[in-house]
Design a protein around this motif. Structure first.
Motif, PDB file in Angstrom:
ATOM      1  N   UNK A   1       0.870  -0.907  -0.037  1.00  0.00           N
ATOM      2  CA  UNK A   1      -0.039  -0.067   0.123  1.00  0.00           C
ATOM      3  C   UNK A   1       0.822   1.185  -0.028  1.00  0.00           C
ATOM      4  N   UNK A   2       2.037   1.144   0.682  1.00  0.00           N
ATOM      5  CA  UNK A   2       2.902   2.340   0.572  1.00  0.00           C
ATOM      6  C   UNK A   2       3.681   2.607  -0.813  1.00  0.00           C
ATOM      7  N   UNK A   3       3.907   1.525  -1.364  1.00  0.00           N
ATOM      8  CA  UNK A   3       4.447   1.569  -2.649  1.00  0.00           C
ATOM      9  C   UNK A   3       3.376   2.417  -3.788  1.00  0.00           C
ATOM     10  N   UNK A   4       2.176   1.859  -3.489  1.00  0.00           N
ATOM     11  CA  UNK A   4       1.221   2.131  -4.274  1.00  0.00           C
ATOM     12  C   UNK A   4       1.050   3.840  -4.442  1.00  0.00           C
ATOM     13  N   UNK A   5       1.339   4.393  -3.096  1.00  0.00           N
ATOM     14  CA  UNK A   5       1.249   5.628  -3.059  1.00  0.00           C
ATOM     15  C   UNK A   5       2.517   6.385  -3.373  1.00  0.00           C
ATOM     16  N   UNK A   6       3.383   5.615  -3.784  1.00  0.00           N
ATOM     17  CA  UNK A   6       4.911   6.519  -4.141  1.00  0.00           C
ATOM     18  C   UNK A   6       5.026   6.206  -5.637  1.00  0.00           C
ATOM     19  N   UNK A   7       4.470   6.822  -6.534  1.00  0.00           N
ATOM     20  CA  UNK A   7       4.341   6.630  -7.812  1.00  0.00           C
ATOM     21  C   UNK A   7       6.068   6.298  -8.331  1.00  0.00           C
ATOM     22  N   UNK A   8       6.314   5.475  -9.304  1.00  0.00           N
ATOM     23  CA  UNK A   8       7.552   5.326  -9.731  1.00  0.00           C
ATOM     24  C   UNK A   8       8.769   4.935  -8.754  1.00  0.00           C
ATOM     25  N   UNK A   9       8.219   4.398  -7.652  1.00  0.00           N
ATOM     26  CA  UNK A   9       9.296   4.010  -6.510  1.00  0.00           C
ATOM     27  C   UNK A   9      10.085   2.785  -7.178  1.00  0.00           C
ATOM     28  N   UNK A  10       9.369   1.683  -7.497  1.00  0.00           N
ATOM     29  CA  UNK A  10       9.986   0.654  -8.002  1.00  0.00           C
ATOM     30  C   UNK A  10      10.829  -0.136  -6.772  1.00  0.00           C
ATOM     31  N   UNK A  11      11.823  -0.958  -7.291  1.00  0.00           N
ATOM     32  CA  UNK A  11      12.388  -2.185  -6.519  1.00  0.00           C
ATOM     33  C   UNK A  11      13.267  -1.201  -5.340  1.00  0.00           C
TER      34      UNK A  11
ATOM     35  N   UNK B   1      12.202  -6.231   8.426  1.00  0.00           N
ATOM     36  CA  UNK B   1      12.983  -7.218   9.358  1.00  0.00           C
ATOM     37  C   UNK B   1      13.285  -6.810  10.605  1.00  0.00           C
ATOM     38  N   UNK B   2      13.412  -5.677  10.835  1.00  0.00           N
ATOM     39  CA  UNK B   2      13.766  -5.037  12.143  1.00  0.00           C
ATOM     40  C   UNK B   2      12.970  -4.446  13.127  1.00  0.00           C
ATOM     41  N   UNK B   3      11.883  -3.797  12.421  1.00  0.00           N
ATOM     42  CA  UNK B   3      10.861  -3.229  13.073  1.00  0.00           C
ATOM     43  C   UNK B   3       9.589  -4.000  13.444  1.00  0.00           C
ATOM     44  N   UNK B   4       8.896  -3.423  14.537  1.00  0.00           N
ATOM     45  CA  UNK B   4       7.573  -4.237  14.886  1.00  0.00           C
ATOM     46  C   UNK B   4       6.346  -3.679  13.957  1.00  0.00           C
ATOM     47  N   UNK B   5       5.282  -4.127  13.741  1.00  0.00           N
ATOM     48  CA  UNK B   5       4.381  -3.661  12.626  1.00  0.00           C
ATOM     49  C   UNK B   5       4.012  -2.187  13.012  1.00  0.00           C
ATOM     50  N   UNK B   6       3.880  -1.711  14.174  1.00  0.00           N
ATOM     51  CA  UNK B   6       3.624  -0.614  14.515  1.00  0.00           C
ATOM     52  C   UNK B   6       4.301   0.493  14.198  1.00  0.00           C
ATOM     53  N   UNK B   7       5.721   0.129  14.397  1.00  0.00           N
ATOM     54  CA  UNK B   7       6.709   1.348  14.118  1.00  0.00           C
ATOM     55  C   UNK B   7       6.997   1.182  12.444  1.00  0.00           C
ATOM     56  N   UNK B   8       7.027   0.067  11.791  1.00  0.00           N
ATOM     57  CA  UNK B   8       6.858  -0.150  10.291  1.00  0.00           C
ATOM     58  C   UNK B   8       5.972   0.937   9.749  1.00  0.00           C
ATOM     59  N   UNK B   9       4.725   0.883  10.573  1.00  0.00           N
ATOM     60  CA  UNK B   9       3.727   1.931   9.816  1.00  0.00           C
ATOM     61  C   UNK B   9       4.048   3.383  10.008  1.00  0.00           C
ATOM     62  N   UNK B  10       4.640   3.587  11.087  1.00  0.00           N
ATOM     63  CA  UNK B  10       5.269   5.026  11.189  1.00  0.00           C
ATOM     64  C   UNK B  10       6.185   5.442  10.175  1.00  0.00           C
ATOM     65  N   UNK B  11       7.251   4.355   9.745  1.00  0.00           N
ATOM     66  CA  UNK B  11       8.067   4.857   8.848  1.00  0.00           C
ATOM     67  C   UNK B  11       7.510   4.767   7.469  1.00  0.00           C
ATOM     68  N   UNK B  12       6.418   4.056   7.109  1.00  0.00           N
ATOM     69  CA  UNK B  12       5.948   4.019   5.959  1.00  0.00           C
ATOM     70  C   UNK B  12       4.830   5.395   5.924  1.00  0.00           C
ATOM     71  N   UNK B  13       4.389   5.862   6.860  1.00  0.00           N
ATOM     72  CA  UNK B  13       3.602   7.216   6.831  1.00  0.00           C
ATOM     73  C   UNK B  13       4.625   8.194   6.440  1.00  0.00           C
ATOM     74  N   UNK B  14       5.594   8.349   6.962  1.00  0.00           N
ATOM     75  CA  UNK B  14       6.855   9.232   6.884  1.00  0.00           C
ATOM     76  C   UNK B  14       7.211   9.329   5.386  1.00  0.00           C
ATOM     77  N   UNK B  15       7.261   7.986   4.888  1.00  0.00           N
ATOM     78  CA  UNK B  15       7.841   7.792   3.610  1.00  0.00           C
ATOM     79  C   UNK B  15       6.879   8.360   2.715  1.00  0.00           C
ATOM     80  N   UNK B  16       5.739   7.993   2.581  1.00  0.00           N
ATOM     81  CA  UNK B  16       4.477   8.534   1.837  1.00  0.00           C
ATOM     82  C   UNK B  16       4.513  10.053   1.915  1.00  0.00           C
ATOM     83  N   UNK B  17       4.551  10.747   3.036  1.00  0.00           N
ATOM     84  CA  UNK B  17       4.459  12.147   3.343  1.00  0.00           C
ATOM     85  C   UNK B  17       5.657  12.663   2.413  1.00  0.00           C
ATOM     86  N   UNK B  18       6.765  12.323   2.643  1.00  0.00           N
ATOM     87  CA  UNK B  18       8.002  12.733   1.888  1.00  0.00           C
ATOM     88  C   UNK B  18       8.207  12.615   0.556  1.00  0.00           C
TER      89      UNK B  18
END
Length: 466
Positions: free
Chosen positions: A167-177, A188-205
């Motif tokens: 879902x994060x990649x879907x919101x980041x047009x042209x992101x690719x691999x 691999x290193x974050x909990x699901x809750x912390x991964x969600x925070x990281x994904x939210x920040x990525x989508x915003x930026x």
């Protein structure tokens, strides 16, 4: 009453299932091949624990077995995910004729959820992961998610993690691999809750303009309803945009923190269940009463809404800001709205008369230092709890010569503060970074782990349109 337990031979729990799965690969034609070689490898790793009593395992052994069985669980979910995706395809396409409705369900999500005895969210996880693994190119391959599919098939990601990343990649047009690989590594290193925070920040930026449009839309959609129930109780329901929620949440959190601190000071012991919720109600009532007879400058415990943004972003309107009270980035417009009634604090702290490194002379961290620690740590530097839950702690105790400056300070919630001291973790900090070194019982190599904001931050690929 006896508390004795019967020994449970661990491997026998999984032995039948493992052997059944490893007879031959499970093939769902045209959809996916179950990675039986991964199951076989995990089964071989479990062989030393055959007939061992779970209660007799050491902590190190139990932790190792936990990871192995977790991989089993992730892999075992894949055939079901593939089937769930096919159910969704037949339910949503005209060709399929609406399979879920034919079987008495509103939609595919409800049918899958009932079948697995789970929630709608878990059903969506299964459908998304199954769609990702389709072999016809309509799922993962067409969405730049090949690295995600590979990690799922290896048992490294759960269906919930896979869905979040896709879902994060879907919101980041042209992101690719490039971005997909970074998100998989973070998962691999974050909990699901912390991964969600990281994904939210990525989508915003990734697309600041779209994030601004989203926050403008959310501001238009804010509301609060007050209704009276038949039993006389009054119900509050509503949704607040990020900027409005930051003000309300900051103030209420301050009242709850002060309330629990008062209980501790008065020796009242643990609070009853739901006490925090009652404190919020009392705080709102006090605020309303104050507003009706306003003759004083405030009501309740005073606090400050701290917002951060680069001076250039505030001036040009291009960029993102942040707020201690909420976990999503703020647009410059929202920062300006917050700054109308509140003092705005600059990102570059410690200028003017506010010294950040006050040294050994002061026992406690100054307010400006706490703000700077919050800028570095983003909340609890260990578990990422909100800033309002944390206190500034000395890494080397003040009584042992520790200075009250940023390189000797860290924000920690109460639970993590006790955990670090009791379990033997070591903390190292500079003015810009904080690291946690686990004890040898957790990691024999004792490799330092990044803490604070750095643990959740993901560098975007160079071609990202931020």
């Amino acid at each position: 009453m006896s508390t004795a337990r019967n020994p449970v031979p661990f491997f026998h729990i999984y032995q039948g299932g493992c052997r059944g799965l490893s007879v031959r690969p499970l093939v769902l034609t045209g959809v996916m091949t179950f990675p039986v070689e991964v199951i076989d490898a995990a089964r071989e790793a479990l062989a030393p624990f055959e007939d061992r009593d779970l209660g007799a395992l050491s902590e190190a052994e139990l932790a190792a077995v936990l990871e192995m069985t977790a991989r089993f669980a992730r892999l075992a979910a894949l055939p079901h995910a593939a089937v769930a995706a096919e159910v969704a395809r037949r339910s949503d396409s005209a060709k399929g004729g609406g399979m879920a409705r034919k079987h008495g369900h509103r939609n595919a999500h409800q049918m899958v959820a009932q079948g697995q005895g789970g929630t709608g969210g878990q059903a969506r996880d299964a459908i998304e992961a199954g769609t990702l693994l389709t072999a016809d190119g309509e799922g993962g391959a067409g969405r730049g998610s090949a690295p995600v599919a590979a990690a799922v098939l290896a048992g490294e990601l759960s269906t919930a993690q896979a869905r979040l990343i896709v879902e994060t990649l879907d919101q980041c047009a042209g992101a690719g691999d490039a971005l997909a690989n970074k998100l998989v590594a973070a998962a691999r290193r974050l909990s699901l809750a912390d991964l969600r925070k990281t994904c939210t920040d990525v989508v915003a930026r990734w697309d600041v303009d779209r994030w601004q449009e989203r926050q403008d839309r959310q501001r238009r959609e804010r509301f609060l309803n007050v209704t009276e129930a038949s039993d006389g109780m009054v119900n509050l329901t509503g949704r607040l945009d990020a900027a409005s929620g930051a003000v309300v949440k900051t103030w209420l959190d301050a009242q709850v923190s002060a309330g629990f601190a008062k209980r501790r000071d008065e020796g009242l012991g643990p609070a009853d269940a739901g006490e925090a919720g009652r404190m919020r109600v009392d705080a709102l009532v006090d605020l309303a009463r104050h507003g009706m007879r306003c003759t004083a400058p405030g009501s309740g415990v005073s606090t400050t809404v701290v917002v951060r943004i680069d001076e250039e972003a505030l001036r040009t309107g291009v960029g993102l800001g942040s707020c201690d009270a909420i976990g999503v980035p703020l647009s410059p417009g929202d920062v300006r709205r917050l700054a109308v009634d509140m003092q705005i604090l600059p990102v570059v702290l410690g200028t003017g008369s506010q010294a950040l490194d006050v040294g050994y002379a002061k026992r406690f961290f100054a307010p400006a230092q706490r703000i700077a620690l919050a800028e570095r740590d983003g909340g609890c530097a260990f578990c990422h709890a909100p800033v309002s839950w944390c206190d500034a702690h000395h890494i080397r105790h003040w009584s042992h010569g520790g200075r009250s400056d940023l390189s000797n300070g860290v924000l920690l919630c109460t639970r993590c503060h006790h955990r670090i001291h009791d379990d033997g973790w070591q903390v190292h900090a500079t003015a810009t970074d904080v690291w946690f070194t686990p004890p040898a019982t957790i990691d024999p190599a004792r490799a330092p782990r990044p803490g604070g904001k750095a643990a959740l931050h993901l560098d975007l690929p160079q071609h990202a349109p931020h």
